[in-house]
Design an enzyme around this catalytic site. Structure first.
Site, PDB file in Angstrom:
ATOM      1  N   CYS A 234      51.231  34.080  -0.005  1.00  0.00           N
ATOM      2  CA  CYS A 234      52.536  33.873  -0.619  1.00  0.00           C
ATOM      3  C   CYS A 234      53.588  33.910   0.479  1.00  0.00           C
ATOM      4  CB  CYS A 234      52.805  34.973  -1.644  1.00  0.00           C
ATOM      5  SG  CYS A 234      54.403  34.831  -2.476  1.00  0.00           S
TER       6      CYS A 234
ATOM      7  N   HIS B 122      50.075  31.371  -9.992  1.00  0.00           N
ATOM      8  CA  HIS B 122      50.768  32.126  -8.933  1.00  0.00           C
ATOM      9  C   HIS B 122      52.276  31.864  -8.986  1.00  0.00           C
ATOM     10  CE1 HIS B 122      51.154  33.679  -4.647  1.00  0.00           C
ATOM     11  NE2 HIS B 122      52.304  33.065  -4.852  1.00  0.00           N
ATOM     12  N   GLU B 123      52.646  30.583  -9.057  1.00  0.00           N
ATOM     13  CA  GLU B 123      54.078  30.248  -9.023  1.00  0.00           C
ATOM     14  C   GLU B 123      54.792  30.745 -10.283  1.00  0.00           C
ATOM     15  OE1 GLU B 123      55.371  29.502  -6.339  1.00  0.00           O
ATOM     16  OE2 GLU B 123      53.456  29.111  -5.376  1.00  0.00           O
TER      17      GLU B 123
ATOM     18  N   HIS C 188      55.896  34.335 -10.403  1.00  0.00           N
ATOM     19  CA  HIS C 188      57.174  34.662  -9.755  1.00  0.00           C
ATOM     20  C   HIS C 188      58.332  34.677 -10.761  1.00  0.00           C
ATOM     21  CE1 HIS C 188      56.175  34.876  -5.503  1.00  0.00           C
ATOM     22  NE2 HIS C 188      55.483  33.755  -5.577  1.00  0.00           N
TER      23      HIS C 188
END
Ligand code: NI
Length: 177
Positions: free
Chosen positions: A99, A141-142, A145
């Site tokens: 990341c 993953h994105e 955020h």
């Protein structure tokens, strides 16, 4: 404009992001330009708006011949607004992630193997895709955020967490992070 990516420890990365209410605005276009410029400059596979200090539900991702992910299957470049993820099975995969907010480190993260993502492009056109593998991993993953979650918070085995150059000394090219 290339911006600094906020690093783990900054409380802005723990906060949930707001939905985008208006599409096609100059503000949204400027945000996407900054996300693109910053992701490309850092060889990132993806980037979320809160990582550059803008707490809205916007992510970008895409992988093609990326030196940070030399073995990754290609993922089409995508700009995704107000995403909603729906797992398509209980199956989980484990693989290494990094990341830009956690520079120099990699860890093994469990993710849903198959999922549907829905949302909008920056002009408000709907996006809906069923994906698997690395594509599914990058999206999870994105979108994490946008909920204040970084990949170490998803890890279960911290014996598989470490510095990229120590974990992968055989890598032909040092990661840019
Ligand atoms: Ni990230």
């Amino acid at each position: 404009m290339i911006l600094d990516v906020i690093r783990m420890g900054d409380p802005r990365l723990w906060q949930p992001s707001f939905r985008v209410e208006k599409f096609g605005t100059p503000e949204l276009e400027a945000l996407l330009q900054n996300l693109r410029d910053t992701m490309v400059a850092q060889d990132g596979a993806g980037l979320a708006a809160p990582q550059i200090g803008v707490p809205v539900q916007v992510v970008i991702f895409g992988v093609e011949n990326n030196p940070r992910y030399p073995d990754a299957e290609p993922v089409p470049y995508t700009e995704l607004v107000n995403p909603v993820l729906t797992p398509l099975s209980d199956a989980m995969d484990e693989d290494w992630e990094g990341c830009l907010s956690v520079p120099g480190l990699r860890g093994v993260v469990p993710r849903y193997a198959h999922l549907r993502y829905e949302g909008y492009d920056p002009r408000g056109q709907p996006i809906r895709r069923d994906v698997a593998g690395f594509h599914a991993r990058v999206v999870q993953h994105e979108c994490d955020h946008l909920h204040g979650i970084l990949f170490p918070m998803r890890m279960r085995d911290f014996s598989r967490f470490g510095y990229t150059d120590i974990l992968f000394p055989e890598a032909a090219r040092a990661p840019s992070e």
